[in-house]
Design an enzyme around this catalytic site. Structure first.
Site, PDB file in Angstrom:
ATOM      1  N   HIS A 151      41.409  43.257  51.271  1.00 56.46           N
ATOM      2  CA  HIS A 151      41.100  42.712  50.324  1.00 56.46           C
ATOM      3  C   HIS A 151      40.612  41.593  49.398  1.00 56.46           C
ATOM      4  CE1 HIS A 151      44.939  40.248  50.823  1.00 56.46           C
ATOM      5  NE2 HIS A 151      44.976  39.637  49.418  1.00 56.46           N
ATOM      6  N   HIS A 156      39.969  39.282  45.762  1.00 55.10           N
ATOM      7  CA  HIS A 156      41.051  38.260  44.597  1.00 55.10           C
ATOM      8  C   HIS A 156      40.183  38.557  44.026  1.00 55.10           C
ATOM      9  CE1 HIS A 156      45.049  37.177  46.699  1.00 55.10           C
ATOM     10  NE2 HIS A 156      43.988  37.299  47.685  1.00 55.10           N
TER      11      HIS A 156
END
Length: 142
Positions: free
Chosen positions: A101, A103
């Site tokens: 992922h 940020h």
């Protein structure tokens, strides 16, 4: 403990087992507010494929991941009145990554930008999440 918590949290979002306030979703990615934000508007962008390493993601997923980040960064910054952002990636289990992922951490200059000086924001109310997601969506649509 924290690593396992993060893994379970991301997997439950990914699998749709718990609801999250989605900032954006398409066929290959999902973006939602971090439940434990460093700053207002702290958003996670994940691929809809469980993989811990960026280089192991099929190209269509990695391309979609970066396309989504690029599309959301401006609206997120405007929504929370931040002129800049940190965009962060940890790659692989040893770097603390269980599900790949990215940020997006909006920055207004009021907090240190370096990891060893960071403190997570205080826990947020459900209203905070609804308000920020609504602002982000409005910016995306404008």
């Amino acid at each position: 403990k924290n690593k396992r918590y993060n893994e379970l949290h991301l997997l439950t979002y990914h699998k749709g087992r718990i609801s999250c306030l989605k900032g954006n979703e398409d066929d290959l990615t999902l973006a939602f507010l971090d439940i434990n934000p460093i700053s207002d508007g702290h958003t996670l962008v994940i691929p809809k494929l469980h993989e811990s390493r960026l280089e192991n993601l099929p190209e269509k997923y990695s391309d979609a991941l970066f396309r989504t980040v690029r599309r959301l960064v401006g609206p997120i910054q405007v929504a929370v009145n931040a002129p800049s952002s940190n965009i962060g990636i940890n790659n692989g289990g040893e770097a603390g990554q269980v599900i790949q992922h990215i940020h997006v951490i909006p920055r207004d200059g009021s907090k240190p930008a370096w990891r060893n000086e960071l403190k997570r924001a205080l826990p947020r109310s459900g209203e905070y999440f609804k308000d920020v997601v609504q602002k982000i969506r409005e910016e995306i649509e404008s």
